[in-house]
Scaffold this motif. Structure first.
Motif, PDB file in Angstrom:
ATOM      1  N   GLY A  59      76.854  16.954  99.029  1.00  0.00           N
ATOM      2  CA  GLY A  59      75.408  17.097  98.961  1.00  0.00           C
ATOM      3  C   GLY A  59      74.886  17.927  97.807  1.00  0.00           C
ATOM      4  N   VAL A  60      75.750  18.360  96.906  1.00  0.00           N
ATOM      5  CA  VAL A  60      75.293  19.078  95.724  1.00  0.00           C
ATOM      6  C   VAL A  60      74.683  18.063  94.759  1.00  0.00           C
ATOM      7  CG1 VAL A  60      75.983  20.505  93.750  1.00  0.00           C
ATOM      8  CG2 VAL A  60      77.048  20.875  95.997  1.00  0.00           C
ATOM      9  N   ALA A  61      73.482  18.355  94.271  1.00  0.00           N
ATOM     10  CA  ALA A  61      72.803  17.463  93.333  1.00  0.00           C
ATOM     11  C   ALA A  61      73.139  17.890  91.908  1.00  0.00           C
ATOM     12  CB  ALA A  61      71.295  17.503  93.550  1.00  0.00           C
ATOM     13  N   PHE A  62      73.610  16.944  91.119  1.00  0.00           N
ATOM     14  CA  PHE A  62      73.935  17.210  89.718  1.00  0.00           C
ATOM     15  C   PHE A  62      72.966  16.461  88.820  1.00  0.00           C
ATOM     16  CE2 PHE A  62      77.855  18.562  91.609  1.00  0.00           C
ATOM     17  CZ  PHE A  62      78.267  19.599  90.793  1.00  0.00           C
ATOM     18  N   TRP A  63      72.649  17.114  87.707  1.00  0.00           N
ATOM     19  CA  TRP A  63      71.725  16.568  86.732  1.00  0.00           C
ATOM     20  C   TRP A  63      72.378  16.594  85.365  1.00  0.00           C
ATOM     21  CZ3 TRP A  63      67.042  14.760  88.466  1.00  0.00           C
ATOM     22  CH2 TRP A  63      66.718  15.097  89.783  1.00  0.00           C
ATOM     23  N   ARG A  64      72.234  15.520  84.623  1.00  0.00           N
ATOM     24  CA  ARG A  64      72.774  15.380  83.269  1.00  0.00           C
ATOM     25  C   ARG A  64      71.637  15.631  82.281  1.00  0.00           C
ATOM     26  NH1 ARG A  64      74.123  10.270  83.800  1.00  0.00           N
ATOM     27  NH2 ARG A  64      76.185  10.677  84.637  1.00  0.00           N
ATOM     28  N   TYR A  65      71.693  16.780  81.608  1.00  0.00           N
ATOM     29  CA  TYR A  65      70.667  17.153  80.636  1.00  0.00           C
ATOM     30  C   TYR A  65      70.710  16.188  79.457  1.00  0.00           C
ATOM     31  CZ  TYR A  65      67.832  20.220  77.676  1.00  0.00           C
ATOM     32  OH  TYR A  65      66.848  20.740  76.879  1.00  0.00           O
ATOM     33  N   HIS A  66      69.554  15.851  78.908  1.00  0.00           N
ATOM     34  CA  HIS A  66      69.491  14.953  77.745  1.00  0.00           C
ATOM     35  C   HIS A  66      69.845  15.760  76.499  1.00  0.00           C
ATOM     36  CE1 HIS A  66      66.472  12.306  80.139  1.00  0.00           C
ATOM     37  NE2 HIS A  66      67.674  12.265  80.635  1.00  0.00           N
ATOM     38  N   GLY A  67      71.112  15.760  76.146  1.00  0.00           N
ATOM     39  CA  GLY A  67      71.613  16.540  75.022  1.00  0.00           C
ATOM     40  C   GLY A  67      72.604  17.580  75.512  1.00  0.00           C
ATOM     41  N   PHE A  68      72.843  18.570  74.678  1.00  0.00           N
ATOM     42  CA  PHE A  68      73.742  19.661  75.050  1.00  0.00           C
ATOM     43  C   PHE A  68      72.915  20.836  75.541  1.00  0.00           C
ATOM     44  CE2 PHE A  68      76.279  23.494  73.969  1.00  0.00           C
ATOM     45  CZ  PHE A  68      77.342  23.245  74.816  1.00  0.00           C
ATOM     46  N   ILE A  69      73.301  21.396  76.665  1.00  0.00           N
ATOM     47  CA  ILE A  69      72.621  22.575  77.198  1.00  0.00           C
ATOM     48  C   ILE A  69      73.642  23.703  77.260  1.00  0.00           C
ATOM     49  CG2 ILE A  69      73.004  21.966  79.635  1.00  0.00           C
ATOM     50  CD1 ILE A  69      70.151  23.131  80.143  1.00  0.00           C
ATOM     51  N   HIS A  70      73.286  24.841  76.705  1.00  0.00           N
ATOM     52  CA  HIS A  70      74.210  25.972  76.666  1.00  0.00           C
ATOM     53  C   HIS A  70      73.739  27.108  77.568  1.00  0.00           C
ATOM     54  CE1 HIS A  70      76.977  28.911  74.708  1.00  0.00           C
ATOM     55  NE2 HIS A  70      77.734  27.844  74.782  1.00  0.00           N
ATOM     56  N   SER A  71      72.745  26.843  78.376  1.00  0.00           N
ATOM     57  CA  SER A  71      72.208  27.836  79.297  1.00  0.00           C
ATOM     58  C   SER A  71      73.236  28.192  80.365  1.00  0.00           C
ATOM     59  CB  SER A  71      70.942  27.279  79.952  1.00  0.00           C
ATOM     60  OG  SER A  71      70.477  28.153  80.943  1.00  0.00           O
ATOM     61  N   LYS A  72      73.284  29.463  80.699  1.00  0.00           N
ATOM     62  CA  LYS A  72      74.185  29.957  81.749  1.00  0.00           C
ATOM     63  C   LYS A  72      73.334  30.766  82.713  1.00  0.00           C
ATOM     64  CE  LYS A  72      77.489  29.902  78.165  1.00  0.00           C
ATOM     65  NZ  LYS A  72      78.157  30.635  77.122  1.00  0.00           N
ATOM     66  N   MET A  73      72.808  30.062  83.698  1.00  0.00           N
ATOM     67  CA  MET A  73      71.843  30.686  84.593  1.00  0.00           C
ATOM     68  C   MET A  73      72.129  30.285  86.035  1.00  0.00           C
ATOM     69  SD  MET A  73      67.668  30.551  84.460  1.00  0.00           S
ATOM     70  CE  MET A  73      67.538  28.779  84.645  1.00  0.00           C
ATOM     71  N   LEU A  74      71.888  31.236  86.929  1.00  0.00           N
ATOM     72  CA  LEU A  74      72.018  31.023  88.363  1.00  0.00           C
ATOM     73  C   LEU A  74      70.774  31.612  89.004  1.00  0.00           C
ATOM     74  CD1 LEU A  74      73.757  30.591  91.037  1.00  0.00           C
ATOM     75  CD2 LEU A  74      74.555  32.923  90.645  1.00  0.00           C
ATOM     76  N   VAL A  75      70.110  30.834  89.854  1.00  0.00           N
ATOM     77  CA  VAL A  75      68.927  31.317  90.569  1.00  0.00           C
ATOM     78  C   VAL A  75      69.141  31.054  92.047  1.00  0.00           C
ATOM     79  CG1 VAL A  75      66.409  31.247  90.756  1.00  0.00           C
ATOM     80  CG2 VAL A  75      67.495  30.630  88.593  1.00  0.00           C
ATOM     81  N   ILE A  76      69.008  32.094  92.841  1.00  0.00           N
ATOM     82  CA  ILE A  76      69.215  31.976  94.282  1.00  0.00           C
ATOM     83  C   ILE A  76      67.905  32.264  95.000  1.00  0.00           C
ATOM     84  CG2 ILE A  76      70.484  32.854  96.282  1.00  0.00           C
ATOM     85  CD1 ILE A  76      72.699  33.681  94.258  1.00  0.00           C
ATOM     86  N   ASP A  77      67.460  31.310  95.778  1.00  0.00           N
ATOM     87  CA  ASP A  77      66.249  31.429  96.598  1.00  0.00           C
ATOM     88  C   ASP A  77      65.002  31.803  95.799  1.00  0.00           C
ATOM     89  OD1 ASP A  77      67.799  30.829  98.821  1.00  0.00           O
ATOM     90  OD2 ASP A  77      68.106  32.927  99.361  1.00  0.00           O
ATOM     91  N   GLY A  78      65.039  31.593  94.480  1.00  0.00           N
ATOM     92  CA  GLY A  78      63.895  31.947  93.655  1.00  0.00           C
ATOM     93  C   GLY A  78      63.623  33.437  93.597  1.00  0.00           C
ATOM     94  N   LYS A  79      64.577  34.256  94.051  1.00  0.00           N
ATOM     95  CA  LYS A  79      64.369  35.708  94.112  1.00  0.00           C
ATOM     96  C   LYS A  79      65.430  36.494  93.359  1.00  0.00           C
ATOM     97  CE  LYS A  79      62.245  35.432  98.656  1.00  0.00           C
ATOM     98  NZ  LYS A  79      62.362  35.776 100.056  1.00  0.00           N
TER      99      LYS A  79
END
Length: 152
Positions: A59-79
């Motif tokens: 049930g994990v949703a994966f998204w393929r960014y259009h191009g290369f994405i080098h972002s390293k981010m984690l957001v939990i519960d928007g908080k």
């Protein structure tokens, strides 16, 4: 409690992180991960898709960014947000001594969620049935490269 949003250019999680994502998804959390559409390391892509295929089934949703994405981010519960140099891979967790900053701020968490959703709008969903239709030889290749994920 509600959501986990991740952006990572190198998605080859170690066993503990992989299990945490699986548990989160099975617990009903909205787990979404953005990976590159254009990878800078072809062999990491092969290994990553093994994990993507397996976690999609939970049930994990994966998204393929259009191009290369080098972002390293984690957001939990928007908080709670984490941003830094750590990739979602064994080398970052164990060998490279990379750093992330953790922010426990609803205001900052909302900004990071907004950034995630903007990047997601520039992405295409990797559908579970797309992964299921992948030829067996390609799935075997993904699994083979997964063996080397801790070295990548």
């Amino acid at each position: 409690r509600t959501s986990v949003y991740i952006e990572s250019p190198y998605f080859t999680p170690d066993a503990e992180f992989f299990s945490a994502l699986k548990i989160a998804a099975l617990s009903g959390l909205d787990v979404q991960i953005i990976v590159p559409g254009d990878w800078d390391k072809w062999y990491v892509k092969q290994a990553a898709y093994s994990y993507i295929m397996e976690l999609s089934a939970y049930g994990v949703a994966f998204w393929r960014y259009h191009g290369f994405i080098h972002s390293k981010m984690l957001v939990i519960d928007g908080k709670t947000a984490s941003i830094g140099s750590t990739n979602i891979d064994s080398r970052s967790f164990s060998l490279h001594f990379e750093l992330n900053a953790f922010f426990y701020s609803e205001e900052f968490g909302k900004e990071c969620t907004k950034l995630f959703l903007e990047d997601r709008s520039r992405s295409t969903r990797i559908e579970p049935d797309e992964l299921a239709r992948t030829p067996a030889r390609k799935k075997a290749l993904w699994t083979f490269f997964r063996l080397f994920a801790p070295l990548m």
